[in-house]
Design an enzyme around this catalytic site. Sequence first.
Site, short mmCIF file in Angstrom:
data_model
loop_
_atom_site.label_atom_id
_atom_site.label_comp_id
_atom_site.label_asym_id
_atom_site.label_seq_id
_atom_site.Cartn_x
_atom_site.Cartn_y
_atom_site.Cartn_z
N ASP A 90 0.83 -1.21 0.00
CA ASP A 90 0.00 0.00 0.00
C ASP A 90 0.86 1.26 0.00
OD1 ASP A 90 -2.29 1.53 0.10
OD2 ASP A 90 -3.13 0.50 1.84
N ASP A 140 -10.68 1.82 -3.31
CA ASP A 140 -11.25 1.53 -1.99
C ASP A 140 -12.77 1.52 -2.06
OD1 ASP A 140 -9.02 1.05 -0.53
OD2 ASP A 140 -8.88 3.04 0.37
C1 GLA Z 1 -5.77 1.79 2.25
C2 GLA Z 1 -6.15 0.64 1.36
C3 GLA Z 1 -7.20 -0.21 2.03
C4 GLA Z 1 -6.70 -0.70 3.35
C5 GLA Z 1 -6.26 0.47 4.21
C6 GLA Z 1 -5.57 0.00 5.47
O1 GLA Z 1 -6.80 2.70 2.35
O2 GLA Z 1 -6.56 1.09 0.12
O3 GLA Z 1 -7.58 -1.28 1.21
O4 GLA Z 1 -5.62 -1.58 3.15
O5 GLA Z 1 -5.37 1.32 3.52
O6 GLA Z 1 -5.13 1.04 6.23
#
Ligand code: GLA
Length: 817
Positions: A516, A584
């Site tokens: 990420d 997301d």
């Molecule tokens: C980001 C990612 C999510 C999740 C969060 C965790 O927003 O896109 O899918 O992994 O971080 O903090």
Amino acid sequence: MITVKDHIYTMTTRDTSYVLSTPDGKNIENLHYGKRINRAPLTADTGKIAGAERAELTDTADIMTDGKTVQALKEKYNNPYGNAIQSTGNMTLDNICLEFSNAGTGDYRILPLILRREDGCISTRFYFADSVLYEGLYKDRDRTGMPYAREGEPSSDTGRPYTLEMIYRNKAEGESGDDKALELRLIYTAFEDCDVITRRTVLINDTSVTYVIEDIASMMLDLHGTDYVLKTFDGMWTRERHAHDKVLESGIYETGSVHGISSNVHNPFIMLSDIDATEDHGDCYAFNLIYSGNHRERVEVSEYGKVRILTGINPQGFEYRLKPGETFYTPEAVMTYSDKGFNGASQNMHRFVTGHIIPDNFRRSLRPVLINNWEATYFDFNRRKLLNLAKDAARLGIELFVLDDGWFGIRNDDTTSLGDWSVNEKKLGGSLKSLVDEIKALGLKFGIWVEPEMISKKSKLYEAHPDWAVSVPGMEDYLGRNQYNLDYTLPEVRDYIVGILSKLLKSADISYVKWDMNRPFTDLYSKGGTYPGEFAHRYVLGLYDVMKRLTDAFPHVLFEGCSAGGSRFDLGILSFMPQIWTSDDTDANERMMIQGGTSYGYPPSTMGAHVSASPNHQTLRETTLETRFDVASMGVLGYELDLTRLSHMERKIISEQVKFYKAHRELLQTGVFTRVYDRHDRVIWQIADDEGDHAVALLYRRSSEPNKSDDILFAKGLKEDALYKVRVKESKIPVKTFGNLINMVSPVHIKEEGVMQAMIGKAYAMDGEVEEYTVSGAALMYAGIRLNSRFIGTGLGEGTRVMGDHSARLYTIDKIG
Ligand code: GLA
């Protein structure tokens, strides 16, 4: 295939030709880039070039054009152009399709290079001097520090890629008195199998003084005509890559990113099409960049009736000092052309991504169905919760368990611990290995989330190395999600990350990593001395160094890129990580826009797509479990909801979904994706095999239009004369869909949203319509199947399709004769 003869440079792919020539011995003119115009090398029977023949043609023959054709294609200058600046004869460089253009020569269009000499002068005189042609990829590709298009597997009907280097020199006369020069190389590689030509620019400083690169494009393409539409893919967090069209008029259009990452705001992938191009017809060009940092795409419609496209690193904040003896490599740009509209160009790009971008060992490997605990638990989990989730996942046929954020340091919210990649054994109830072993014993693989480009102020790493956080001393810090970027321009930071992640990956049997990157850059500044003008680019080089070292050391690990969802969805990341978390936003309706926009440049196998809870956590929209699956199945399927709270009926539905996905996985993950239809709130997508024998189609309804014409299912790319069986995937309709209408048939009164309705809904759902047809490919493609009537408030007949707002269906299409 590329040939060079009599100063005619011809690049040929299966369906495209790119022809260059020199009008004056100094500049290179683009005579044609578009539909293939040579026919000569095709063999009579197959239309393909055989190996031996190919080699011979390369050496000796001008397979593309003869001198007469070139004469016909050349720009003519019979008389001077008003007050235009003249080059050779009447020629004006402002009105010719060039491959490169110098500052200070009367070409007033946007320029590919702004190079500042020590005295501040930005004029250049790069003149074409020589060319080199060879089989294979660009020979110095490993010196660029960036990922590049891979050679891929040679296919029987197309050969290896060919590379052409067009060499320009700018003699430093009067500066040093010697024969030293600046050299500019335009590098072209032709990938025949997918109609892609890649480009990059290389600048070599062989003089004794430092030059400053203020702006350098990876590629410049000039085309004739002005009637174009520019398609860009723009958005924001949870709304990435929505397609937008701009009808071009005179002027300059610009898109790009200054986020330090390719960003969710404007993707580096763009398309330029004929004004009346459709999904299936018309000229369509598409461009992308194998790069994950600041990028810029510019298009100028000139007053002389030409269009210029420039793509490359975004020059905002960029200032690269090219010292004597140094070379600067731009990222590799990608371009394709199709006369078969947007689908044609998309399919070329999809083949290119699969065949030449994603790591070789993942090209054919099918991706596992995963469960991710993020939307199931967020930070609030312990060993028991994780194991319960894993047990349910295993029962449903899911194959991979992904432990998301919160397993390290003391991270129970997003304010701490990034950088401290040590396991929180208290929270996990033991070592990571013991958890992984328990999960593996359930029959699941194990994956883990990391965010290695970040550092929290509240972390041991920050205490030890505050100078590793990107910020400007003495200035107010601007944080995103409470965190700083880590300074990957510094080798010691990269070594630390490679070391600590290697230790993690060796500590347990981990077969997947979600990588990420949750905040864009603000300050472009290194406390370790990296020159600020070079920081953004050097960060990306540092990132690629880390990603390369880790993916080389752990080749069996499937990495999934992520950046607050899809804020870094680009070819650079895909070169290391075969799939990327698309957004997301897991709402099915939003995903139609997000996955639909993304599909213009990237194939379904690159798009992580999860079934999550309803109401959706990002939009609060309710959609059925079936719809959520149908849309997610057009990407790499996963689940991201609390499986332990599912009803009996939901479990049944999910286990059927997973079975269906696995049965069609090869097709869904490797097939040819086509946008079939998008009008009147109805969308049809299809994924078919190469032969057109099998397909899965998605029908999506954005809204339920009462009493309007019924849905027609079309397909594309099938065999006209073959016979197909078309079946709707079995589905279930939740009782609550009918609200209090259910009382029309129920012997006892059921209160809407009441306990009884909930209880019935847990154990029971109605069967969706059964539809099955036997139909010829031609009928399916050109007439379409008129599907059963939709529910319109007049009762439920046999076979009524109940499709409300935001609902979907999947259909399987199989050749039976
Ligand atoms: C980001 C990612 C999510 C999740 C969060 C965790 O927003 O896109 O899918 O992994 O971080 O903090």
